[in-house]
Design an enzyme around this catalytic site. Structure first.
Site, PDB file in Angstrom:
ATOM      1  CG  PHE A  81      39.287  37.349  36.921  1.00 28.14           C
ATOM      2  CD1 PHE A  81      40.630  37.260  36.598  1.00 28.14           C
ATOM      3  CD2 PHE A  81      38.532  36.192  36.985  1.00 28.14           C
ATOM      4  CE1 PHE A  81      41.214  36.011  36.344  1.00 28.14           C
ATOM      5  CE2 PHE A  81      39.100  34.952  36.729  1.00 28.14           C
ATOM      6  CZ  PHE A  81      40.446  34.868  36.411  1.00 28.14           C
ATOM      7  CG  ASP A 111      31.707  37.345  35.096  1.00 28.87           C
ATOM      8  OD1 ASP A 111      31.270  36.437  35.836  1.00 28.87           O
ATOM      9  OD2 ASP A 111      32.900  37.409  34.747  1.00 28.87           O
ATOM     10  CE  LYS A 113      35.050  31.903  40.726  1.00 26.25           C
ATOM     11  NZ  LYS A 113      36.224  31.035  40.670  1.00 26.25           N
TER      12      LYS A 113
END
Length: 404
Positions: A143, A228, A257
Site C-alpha cells: 500500500f 516506504d 503519519k
C-alpha cells in the site's frame, strides 16, 4: 430547550449524513476530544485508543509539545510560500537528515504525496541515468497511497480496475520472492519500491535475506531502492526507522503519519547523488510551510528525548507476550509485527465483529481484513494501557463466542 449529549450526537450524525461525502463506513460515534491514550466522543464516553489515528498519534492525543510548537509558530509565521526558504524548514530538514542517515529532504502533507515524489524522483533518475527507464517494481498486497499513481503502485487486487486507466509502469511481484523480483527487472526498470512491513496489507514483514537481495539487484543495475516507511518510520517498530533492523539502507526513504503527531506532514528523503530535480519538476503549495515544519521538529525532538522508539520495542514485546497468553484460551493465531505495529489473526470473517464489540466496550482496534486485527497505539503506551486493552479484548472474544 437544552439538548442532551445523546441528542447532540444524533443531530451531528444527521448533519454528517447530509453534508459529508461518503467514502467510508463509520460507526455512529462522533469524536470530540483526546488526551494521551484516550479519545472521548460527544456523549462523554472514553475510548482507549489502539488505532492511534492509523499510526499518526505518535505522541498520543493533543500532546503539549505539539500544542506549544503550533501556538509559538503561529504567532510569528504560518505560511511564506514554497518559493522562499524559512527558518523552521531549514532547522527541521537539518534534524531529520541527521537522524535518518539521508542527505536531502522534500516536505509534503501526506504519505501519498511523499510517495508520489519518490516515484517522480525514480523516473527522473531513469530518464537521466538509465536510458529513459521508467518502470518501478512494487509488491503484491502493498500500500502506497490513494492518488492515481500511488494506487497504481499499490498491489491490491481489488483496486486493479478502480479508476481505470491506471498510471502505467508499475510491476507487482510477491513479497519475499526474490526470484520473481529479479525476473521482473528489464532495461525499463528504474526502481524497486516497498514497505518493510506491509501495514495495510495485514502486517507482513520482509525477510532480511530478501531485502539484502533487493539491495544487490539495485546496485547491480543502478536502480533506486525506495523504502516506504510512512507507517513504520519514526519509532513505530522499536527503532527510529525500520530499515535499521536490517542494516540495509535505501536510496530514497518516505515518512509520514507519526512525523507530525496529528498535523498533516510527510517527507521524502534521499542522498546527495539523487538530488536531481530541476526547477518546476516538483513542488507543492504547502511544501515546507513554517507551521508544519515547527510541528514536525517538535514531534521528532520529543520522540528522541523520550526514547519512544525504545518504549515501542519494550511495550511491543509486552503486548505480544500478553496476546500469546490470551491465545491459550481464545482464537488468536499468527501474532506478528515489530514494536508497536502488531497484528494477529482471528477466525475468518470475525475481525469486523470483534472490532465493533471492542468499540462498544471502549477500545479502538483496527480490522484491515476479514480475519486480521491490527494494533498501532500511540508510542507513549504503558503496560497499564496494554493490560486494560487485553482485558477488554478478552471480554470481546467472550461476547463474540456467546453470540455465535
Amino acid at each position: 430547550m437544552i439538548q442532551t449529549e445523546n441528542t447532540v450526537t444524533k443531530d451531528l450524525l444527521a448533519k454528517a449524513e447530509k453534508s459529508v461525502l461518503f467514502t467510508a463506513r463509520r460507526p455512529e460515534v462522533v469524536m470530540e476530544r483526546g488526551e494521551g491514550m484516550y479519545l472521548w466522543d460527544t456523549d462523554g464516553k472514553a475510548y482507549l485508543d489502539f488505532v492511534g489515528g492509523w499510526a499518526v498519534a505518535s505522541l498520543g492525543h493533543s500532546p503539549a509539545a505539539l500544542r506549544e510548537a503550533l501556538a509559538r509558530q503561529s504567532s510569528t509565521l504560518v505560511h511564506a510560500s514554497p518559493g522562499y526558504y524559512n527558518k523552521p524548514m531549514i532547522e527541521f530538514a537539518e534534524l531529520l537528515t541527521s537522524v535518518s542517515g539521508m542527505d536531502k529532504a522534500f516536505f509534503a502533507s501526506s504519505g501519498a504525496e511523499a510517495n508520489e515524489s519518490a516515484i517522480k524522483l525514480a523516473r527522473k533518475h531513469g530518464a537521466a541515468n538509465l536510458n529513459e527507464a521508467y518502470k518501478i517494481i512494487t509488491l503484491t498486497n502493498g500500500f502506497h497511497g490513494r492518488t492515481l499513481a500511488t494506487m497504481s503502485a499499490t498491489g491490491k487486487a481489488h483496486w486493479e480496475k478502480l479508476f481505470a486507466p491506471k498510471v502505467d509502469g508499475f510491476v507487482h511481484v510477491p513479497l519475499n520472492d526474490l526470484d520473481a523480483c529479479f525476473a521482473a527487472v528489464t532495461n525499463d526498470t528504474c526502481a524497486i519500491m516497498l514497505e518493510l512491513i506491509q501495514g495495510e496489507g495485514g502486517v507482513h514483514e520482509v525477510d532480511e535475506a530478501y531485502l539484502y537481495g533487493l539491495r544487490k539487484i539495485c546496485d547491480m543495475y543502478g536502480m533506486l531502492l525506495i523504502f516506504d516507511e510512512i507507517q513504520t518510520g519514526l519509532g513505530r517498530t522499536g527503532k527510529l526507522f525500520a530499515y535499521e533492523h536490517y542494516g540495509i539502507k535505501p536510496d530514497v526513504l518516505t515518512i509520514g503519519k507519526g512525523i507530525g503527531g496529528g498535523f498533516p506532514l510527510s517527507a521524502m528523503l534521499t542522498m546527495e547523488k539523487y538530488d536531481l530535480f530541476e526547477p518546476g519538476d516538483q513542488g507543492g503549495t504547502y511544501s515546507g510551510a513554517p507551521l508544519a515544519m515547527a510541528a514536525g521538529h517538535a514531534v521528532l525532538q520529543e520522540l528522541l528525548m523520550l526514547d519512544l522508539a525504545g518504549n515501542a520495542m519494550r511495550q511491543g514485546g509486552y503486548l505480544a507476550a500478553k496476546l500469546a497468553e490470551l491465545a491459550g484460551s481464545h482464537p488468536i493465531t499468527n501474532i506478528r509485527g515489530k514494536g508497536l505495529l502488531l497484528a494477529f489473526d482471528v477466525p475468518e470473517g470475525a475481525a469486523a465483529a470483534l472490532s465493533a464489540i471492542c468499540l462498544r466496550e471502549g477500545l479502538l482496534v483496527n480490522a484491515p481484513g476479514p480475519s486480521t486485527i491490527r494494533l498501532v497505539p500511540p508510542l507513549i503506551v504503558a503496560q497499564r494501557h496494554i493490560d486494560d486493552m487485553v482485558r477488554i479484548l478478552q471480554g470481546a472474544f467472550e461476547q463474540l463466542k456467546a453470540a455465535a
